[in-house]
Motif scaffolding. Sequence first.
Motif, PDB file in Angstrom:
ATOM      1  N   SER A 199       0.834  -1.210   0.000  1.00 25.39           N
ATOM      2  CA  SER A 199       0.000   0.000   0.000  1.00 25.39           C
ATOM      3  C   SER A 199       0.872   1.266   0.000  1.00 25.39           C
ATOM      4  O   SER A 199       0.589   2.216  -0.730  1.00 25.39           O
ATOM      5  CB  SER A 199      -0.958   0.013   1.183  1.00 25.39           C
ATOM      6  OG  SER A 199      -0.243  -0.046   2.401  1.00 25.39           O
TER       7      SER A 199
ATOM      8  N   HIS B 160      -6.185  -0.131  -6.739  1.00 25.31           N
ATOM      9  CA  HIS B 160      -6.004   0.176  -8.159  1.00 25.31           C
ATOM     10  C   HIS B 160      -4.589  -0.199  -8.604  1.00 25.31           C
ATOM     11  O   HIS B 160      -4.396  -0.764  -9.683  1.00 25.31           O
ATOM     12  CB  HIS B 160      -6.277   1.656  -8.430  1.00 25.31           C
ATOM     13  CG  HIS B 160      -6.030   2.052  -9.842  1.00 25.31           C
ATOM     14  ND1 HIS B 160      -6.867   1.679 -10.873  1.00 25.31           N
ATOM     15  CD2 HIS B 160      -5.035   2.772 -10.402  1.00 25.31           C
ATOM     16  CE1 HIS B 160      -6.389   2.142 -12.010  1.00 25.31           C
ATOM     17  NE2 HIS B 160      -5.279   2.821 -11.747  1.00 25.31           N
TER      18      HIS B 160
ATOM     19  N   ASP C 255      -3.507   6.693  -6.196  1.00 25.43           N
ATOM     20  CA  ASP C 255      -4.356   7.199  -5.114  1.00 25.43           C
ATOM     21  C   ASP C 255      -4.975   6.072  -4.304  1.00 25.43           C
ATOM     22  O   ASP C 255      -5.444   6.296  -3.195  1.00 25.43           O
ATOM     23  CB  ASP C 255      -5.493   8.064  -5.674  1.00 25.43           C
ATOM     24  CG  ASP C 255      -4.974   9.352  -6.288  1.00 25.43           C
ATOM     25  OD1 ASP C 255      -3.918   9.848  -5.854  1.00 25.43           O
ATOM     26  OD2 ASP C 255      -5.640   9.861  -7.207  1.00 25.43           O
ATOM     27  N   ASP C 256      -4.988   4.875  -4.870  1.00 24.45           N
ATOM     28  CA  ASP C 256      -5.666   3.739  -4.251  1.00 24.45           C
ATOM     29  C   ASP C 256      -4.802   2.487  -4.404  1.00 24.45           C
ATOM     30  O   ASP C 256      -4.516   2.073  -5.527  1.00 24.45           O
ATOM     31  CB  ASP C 256      -7.018   3.546  -4.936  1.00 24.45           C
ATOM     32  CG  ASP C 256      -7.805   2.374  -4.422  1.00 24.45           C
ATOM     33  OD1 ASP C 256      -7.456   1.830  -3.351  1.00 24.45           O
ATOM     34  OD2 ASP C 256      -8.784   1.992  -5.082  1.00 24.45           O
TER      35      ASP C 256
END
Length: 100
Positions: free
Chosen positions: A62, A75, A71-72
């Motif tokens: 992460s 994703h 951003d994710d």
Amino acid sequence: NLERDFRTHHSVTYYANQLNITAPHLSRICRQLTERPASELIQDRLIAEAKRSLVYSRLPVSDLAYALGFDDPAHFSKYFQRRTGKAPSTFRRDADQQHF
């Protein structure tokens, strides 16, 4: 410059503008030189950095996703898996096993 800006996820148009040419022209040049469009070369640079970071750092996936401009983290994981065939954690585990 792709080496400087790959974490910002710029489009082909951005890089073409930096060179004062059109995006289709940049892709045409890339295809002539590498047989691949500019968009793939941009994606390849990001994946190469992701692979390097997964192998040589212990950052959680992460944190790595955020460091690579996503951003994710989910994703990033999907993006990585689509392009490599492996989830980031699986890629890291397999690389670790090859070193020992």
